[in-house]
Design an enzyme around this catalytic site. Structure first.
Site, PDB file in Angstrom:
ATOM      1  N   GLY A  77     -67.268 -31.282 -19.137  1.00  0.00           N
ATOM      2  CA  GLY A  77     -67.762 -29.921 -18.904  1.00  0.00           C
ATOM      3  C   GLY A  77     -68.765 -29.930 -17.761  1.00  0.00           C
ATOM      4  O   GLY A  77     -69.215 -30.986 -17.320  1.00  0.00           O
ATOM      5  N   GLN A  79     -71.784 -29.223 -17.758  1.00  0.00           N
ATOM      6  CA  GLN A  79     -73.046 -29.849 -18.176  1.00  0.00           C
ATOM      7  C   GLN A  79     -72.795 -31.161 -18.919  1.00  0.00           C
ATOM      8  O   GLN A  79     -73.551 -31.526 -19.820  1.00  0.00           O
ATOM      9  CB  GLN A  79     -73.860 -28.886 -19.041  1.00  0.00           C
ATOM     10  CG  GLN A  79     -74.527 -27.776 -18.257  1.00  0.00           C
ATOM     11  CD  GLN A  79     -75.511 -28.308 -17.218  1.00  0.00           C
ATOM     12  OE1 GLN A  79     -76.128 -29.345 -17.411  1.00  0.00           O
ATOM     13  NE2 GLN A  79     -75.651 -27.604 -16.117  1.00  0.00           N
ATOM     14  N   SER A  80     -71.752 -31.870 -18.546  1.00  0.00           N
ATOM     15  CA  SER A  80     -71.409 -33.107 -19.240  1.00  0.00           C
ATOM     16  C   SER A  80     -72.507 -34.165 -19.126  1.00  0.00           C
ATOM     17  O   SER A  80     -72.888 -34.565 -18.018  1.00  0.00           O
ATOM     18  CB  SER A  80     -70.108 -33.656 -18.647  1.00  0.00           C
ATOM     19  OG  SER A  80     -69.904 -34.988 -19.061  1.00  0.00           O
ATOM     20  N   ASN A  81     -73.003 -34.629 -20.262  1.00  0.00           N
ATOM     21  CA  ASN A  81     -73.950 -35.752 -20.278  1.00  0.00           C
ATOM     22  C   ASN A  81     -73.251 -37.032 -19.834  1.00  0.00           C
ATOM     23  O   ASN A  81     -73.836 -37.882 -19.183  1.00  0.00           O
ATOM     24  CB  ASN A  81     -74.496 -35.979 -21.694  1.00  0.00           C
ATOM     25  CG  ASN A  81     -75.321 -34.819 -22.182  1.00  0.00           C
ATOM     26  OD1 ASN A  81     -76.210 -34.343 -21.484  1.00  0.00           O
ATOM     27  ND2 ASN A  81     -75.023 -34.347 -23.386  1.00  0.00           N
ATOM     28  N   CYS A  83     -70.738 -37.353 -17.731  1.00  0.00           N
ATOM     29  CA  CYS A  83     -70.558 -37.404 -16.275  1.00  0.00           C
ATOM     30  C   CYS A  83     -71.867 -37.747 -15.579  1.00  0.00           C
ATOM     31  O   CYS A  83     -71.895 -38.554 -14.651  1.00  0.00           O
ATOM     32  CB  CYS A  83     -69.988 -36.080 -15.755  1.00  0.00           C
ATOM     33  SG  CYS A  83     -68.251 -35.868 -16.240  1.00  0.00           S
TER      34      CYS A  83
END
Ligand SMILES: *Cc1c(COP(=O)(O)O)cnc(C)c1O
Length: 348
Positions: A77, A79-81, A83
């Site tokens: 997403g 706001q992917s942690n 990534c």
């Protein structure tokens, strides 16, 4: 059981602390007869690459290097942690990161001012590709293939990392994590009846469940779902473990079989959907900040902890003495959802 771990790139500060949450445990001890709640501070794996994903990346990056890769491609997403942790870990390991992101519904990808994890992706020098929801959902495997081929053409080699780093390779992180937390608990003189975590792409729960079974402890690992339902996660955990067994047939000696019947998922606290919280969830996050100085996030840990407190009220943990909540991190996700915490600041 003797576990043969593969190569590992040391990135996290381990072991992370195990702390008792005595004020919140006290609050829920009467009349609910709640357990002593402990927290495994995996939000402290490393300040910028914080959270659970770094444990997986230690094994993933070691594998990337062993394969001679110079690039990591992963997805998530906006706001992917995962990534963000990959972008920073790649920078530290001297690799290029390329993150394929699902643009959030209400952001105009072009005009966006990056916030939270997305801002950090850019700061870390990752290449960022934002895709509209529909395209992301329908073309993700193709996008991975196209980008991999693109890099190959440039004489580079990319490792594709699935969502959340959750597969037979990534789950090593939490096989080791299970070993670590059980040792922490033994050091404190107990074996926990429950390990509780937020479950999103399933790998943390897969690793913890497999790890506990390999260790031969009776600890029950429970995942509180933040997106998909129970059936999805039961399937996903079985799939991750099967992938692990296929890739590492010699990881354990003397005939071990994973018992899928012991995998437990609670899917009553997803709320309106992935990354969407409710007023109650925001309030539980504020409660933990106020009573314990502990910061949870609205996408994963806040939802899971809110669910845990509600299940304590409902009597699920009545006979449990010690329960460990694995704090998987995610605090960068607080700021893009600042509006949700309005009742904490608006009238102050
Ligand atoms: C990704 C993530 C989780 C979920 O872990 P999975 O292994 O994807 O199930 C939980 N908490 C935080 C903060 C995360 O970033």
């Amino acid at each position: 059981m003797n576990i043969e771990y593969p190569a590992r790139e040391l990135l996290a500060n381990l072991p992370t602390p195990l702390q008792a949450l005595d004020r919140i445990s006290e609050t829920f001890s009467y009349p609910y007869n709640g357990p002593r709640i402990w927290v495994k501070r995996d939000d402290l794996t490393e300040s910028a690459m914080s959270g659970n994903k770094l444990r997986k990346l230690e094994f993933i990056i070691a594998e990337a290097k062993a394969q001679g890769c110079d690039t990591l491609i992963t997805c998530g997403g906006e706001q992917s942690n995962h990534c963000r942790a990959t972008a920073l870990a790649a920078a530290k390991a001297g690799l290029q990161a390329h993150v394929l992101l699902r643009a959030s519904r209400n952001s105009d990808a072009g005009a966006l001012t990056p916030d939270g994890n997305l801002l950090v992706d850019y700061l870390a020098g990752a290449r960022v590709s934002l895709y509209p929801l529909k395209e992301y959902l329908s073309r993700l495997p193709t996008l991975f293939e196209e980008w991999r081929a693109h890099y190959l053409q440039q004489g580079r080699k990319a490792l594709c990392i699935p969502t959340g780093g959750s597969d037979g390779l990534g789950i090593w992180g939490y096989i080791a994590g299970a070993e670590e937390v059980i040792a922490d608990c033994r050091g404190q003189g107990f074996e926990p009846e429950y390990l509780v975590c937020a479950t999103g792409s399933g790998g943390t729960q897969s690793g913890l469940s497999l790890g506990c079974q390999l260790l031969g402890v009776s600890t029950q690992v429970t995942g509180y779902a933040v997106c998909d339902d129970e059936a999805y996660f039961l399937r996903k955990v079985a799939q991750d473990v099967a992938d692990w067994e296929a890739r590492y047939p010699n990881a354990v000696v003397d005939g071990f079989t994973f018992d899928t019947q012991r995998v437990a998922v609670i899917d009553d606290y997803i709320g309106p959907g992935y990354a969407m919280a409710t007023e109650e969830i925001y309030q539980s996050i504020a409660l933990l900040a106020q009573q314990e100085g502990l910061l949870l996030d609205p996408v994963y840990t806040g939802k899971a902890f809110h669910g845990l407190l509600n299940e304590i009220k409902r009597g699920r943990y009545r006979d449990c003495k010690n329960l460990v909540f694995v704090h998987t991190g995610g605090q960068f996700g607080i700021f893009p959802q600042r509006a949700g915490f309005k009742s904490s600041w608006a009238e102050k």
